[in-house]
Motif scaffolding. Structure first.
Motif, short mmCIF file in Angstrom:
data_model
loop_
_atom_site.label_atom_id
_atom_site.label_comp_id
_atom_site.label_asym_id
_atom_site.label_seq_id
_atom_site.Cartn_x
_atom_site.Cartn_y
_atom_site.Cartn_z
N THR A 65 0.82 -1.21 0.00
CA THR A 65 0.00 0.00 0.00
C THR A 65 0.85 1.26 0.00
N LEU A 66 1.80 1.34 0.92
CA LEU A 66 2.62 2.54 1.02
C LEU A 66 3.50 2.76 -0.21
N PRO A 67 4.14 1.73 -0.76
CA PRO A 67 4.87 1.93 -2.01
C PRO A 67 3.99 2.44 -3.15
N LEU A 68 2.74 1.92 -3.25
CA LEU A 68 1.83 2.40 -4.29
C LEU A 68 1.44 3.86 -4.04
N ILE A 69 1.28 4.23 -2.78
CA ILE A 69 0.99 5.63 -2.45
C ILE A 69 2.15 6.51 -2.88
N LEU A 70 3.38 6.05 -2.61
CA LEU A 70 4.56 6.82 -3.02
C LEU A 70 4.59 7.00 -4.54
N PHE A 71 4.25 5.96 -5.27
CA PHE A 71 4.21 6.06 -6.72
C PHE A 71 3.15 7.06 -7.18
N GLY A 72 1.96 7.02 -6.55
CA GLY A 72 0.91 7.96 -6.90
C GLY A 72 1.31 9.39 -6.60
N LEU A 73 1.97 9.60 -5.44
CA LEU A 73 2.44 10.94 -5.08
C LEU A 73 3.47 11.45 -6.08
N LEU A 74 4.34 10.54 -6.54
CA LEU A 74 5.34 10.93 -7.53
C LEU A 74 4.66 11.42 -8.81
N ALA A 75 3.65 10.69 -9.27
CA ALA A 75 2.95 11.09 -10.49
C ALA A 75 2.30 12.47 -10.32
N VAL A 76 1.65 12.67 -9.18
CA VAL A 76 1.01 13.97 -8.92
C VAL A 76 2.06 15.07 -8.82
N GLN A 77 3.18 14.76 -8.18
CA GLN A 77 4.23 15.76 -8.00
C GLN A 77 4.85 16.21 -9.32
N LEU A 78 5.01 15.27 -10.24
CA LEU A 78 5.56 15.63 -11.55
C LEU A 78 4.62 16.56 -12.30
N ILE A 79 3.33 16.29 -12.17
CA ILE A 79 2.33 17.16 -12.82
C ILE A 79 2.34 18.55 -12.18
N LEU A 80 2.38 18.58 -10.83
CA LEU A 80 2.40 19.87 -10.12
C LEU A 80 3.68 20.64 -10.40
N GLY A 81 4.81 19.91 -10.50
CA GLY A 81 6.06 20.58 -10.79
C GLY A 81 6.04 21.24 -12.16
N THR A 82 5.48 20.53 -13.13
CA THR A 82 5.34 21.11 -14.47
C THR A 82 4.44 22.34 -14.42
N GLY A 83 3.34 22.22 -13.68
CA GLY A 83 2.43 23.35 -13.55
C GLY A 83 3.07 24.53 -12.85
N ALA A 84 3.87 24.26 -11.81
CA ALA A 84 4.55 25.33 -11.09
C ALA A 84 5.56 26.04 -11.99
N TYR A 85 6.24 25.28 -12.82
CA TYR A 85 7.20 25.88 -13.76
C TYR A 85 6.49 26.79 -14.75
N ILE A 86 5.38 26.32 -15.29
CA ILE A 86 4.65 27.10 -16.29
C ILE A 86 4.07 28.37 -15.69
N THR A 87 3.52 28.25 -14.47
CA THR A 87 2.80 29.38 -13.87
C THR A 87 3.70 30.39 -13.16
N THR A 88 4.98 30.06 -12.98
CA THR A 88 5.87 30.99 -12.27
C THR A 88 7.12 31.39 -13.05
N LEU A 89 7.56 30.54 -13.98
CA LEU A 89 8.86 30.78 -14.61
C LEU A 89 8.79 30.94 -16.13
N THR A 90 7.59 31.00 -16.68
CA THR A 90 7.47 31.20 -18.12
C THR A 90 6.61 32.43 -18.41
N SER A 91 6.56 32.80 -19.67
CA SER A 91 5.76 33.97 -20.07
C SER A 91 4.27 33.74 -19.89
N LEU A 92 3.87 32.47 -19.82
CA LEU A 92 2.45 32.16 -19.62
C LEU A 92 1.97 32.51 -18.22
N SER A 93 2.91 32.78 -17.31
CA SER A 93 2.53 33.09 -15.93
C SER A 93 1.67 34.34 -15.85
N GLU A 94 1.82 35.23 -16.80
CA GLU A 94 1.03 36.47 -16.79
C GLU A 94 -0.43 36.23 -17.12
#
Length: 326
Positions: A244-273
């Motif tokens: 269970t816990l390893p699967l949770i870690l895998f799910g968190l990783l997937a969510v984190q990669l999506i959030l990291g991409t979103g954070a990059y787009i919304t704070t460090l690119t021209s699209l942030s405006e």
């Protein structure tokens, strides 16, 4: 003979409550950083001259709401940590876990002092010569919060029924070499996640070291995949770890990669405006929160691996046992 400790439901509940409150504190701290509300309340330990606990709720708006809520949550975590330490002294007979409780107590005191110093060092009267020092304080404050959260989750595991009622259990089905490799891989994975969080804090507070943040994101992803593959390939050999816990870690990783991409787009690119501030705050704060959950998930997995594997049995003995069984 080792001292055995009996399971205490209330001790476990207090440990669990303290860890849960700490996670909420990290979330609120993330909101404070995302909204740049750290100086919304310019004084400390008072709040606009009021006693912290007597500040009028009607005046808690905007940045003041976030910063003052952070202070109140920090006070709650401090009180819960003290209660947890006292209960460990009274309810638990294990000396080493009493020291963990004492470490948590010292850590929460240091964390509270760092939070206050951050406000004082960022104040307008000293900002001219202490801005860099204030940034360092903010980064250390963020990193210590993650380590403190992991420590509390460790105490939760050590006071759980699963740990207490299996104190004499030793898993020997996995051979010596495999156990050592699994232990080393899990420990490296946890350390990489923590270093990744450090560079994340540096990036959030300074805007620098995106390169290191991305590098460790890749290393964390790689090692989590390697760790999960090794755990699942072990089958029933290390039942105490579970899946269970390893699967949770895998799910968190997937969510984190999506959030990291979103954070990059919304704070460090021209699209942030073109992105609303609210959405940006939600993404960046969620990125911090999921990172904290990844750290404690990997940390507890590592503790379980060390708990339910045995590297003291020579390989020859394990092999001979198999031959005899055949």
């Amino acid at each position: 003979m080792k001292k055995q400790s009996s399971y205490s439901p209330w001790l476990y509940r207090v440990a669990y409550l303290t860890a849960g409150a700490t996670f909420l504190l990290i979330v609120v701290g993330g909101i404070v950083t995302s909204t740049e509300s750290g100086l919304a309340v310019p004084d400390w330990p008072t709040t606009f001259g009021y006693n912290m606990f007597l500040y009028p709720l009607s005046e808690m708006e905007g940045g003041v709401l976030y910063e003052h809520s952070h202070r109140l949550m920090g006070s709650l975590v401090g009180l819960l940590t003290i209660a947890l330490f006292v209960m460990l002294l009274v309810k638990d007979s294990r000396g080493w876990i009493k020291w963990l409780g004492f470490t948590a107590f010292i850590a929460v005191c240091v964390q509270g002092a760092l939070g206050g110093l951050r406000v004082l060092l960022d104040g307008p009267e000293v900002a001219k010569f202490s801005h860099n020092l204030a940034i360092v304080h903010a980064i250390v404050h963020a990193c210590l919060a993650q380590a403190f959260f992991a420590l509390l989750c460790g105490i939760c595991w050590f006071t759980s029924r699963d740990w207490i009622e299996n104190q004499d259990q030793t898993e020997k089905a996995i051979d010596n070499v495999s156990a050592k490799k699994l232990r080393r891989l899990s420990l490296i994975t946890t350390c990489l996640i923590y270093v990744q969080l450090i560079f994340g804090a540096v990036l959030r507070h300074t805007g620098n070291r995106l390169d290191a943040h991305l590098l460790f994101a890749f290393l964390v992803t790689l090692h989590i995949f390697l760790l999960l593959r090794r755990i699942f390939s072990s089958g029933e050999e290390i039942q105490g770890i579970g899946q269970t816990l390893p699967l949770i870690l895998f799910g968190l990783l997937a969510v984190q990669l999506i959030l990291g991409t979103g954070a990059y787009i919304t704070t460090l690119t021209s699209l942030s405006e073109t992105v609303s501030a609210l959405l940006t705050h939600i993404i960046t704060t969620s990125h911090v929160a999921v990172g904290a959950l990844m750290l404690v998930s990997s940390f507890v997995i590592t503790l379980k691996i060390y708990r339910f594997t045995d590297t003291s049995v020579p390989i020859e003995i394990s092999v001979s046992n198999v031959l005899v069984a055949e």
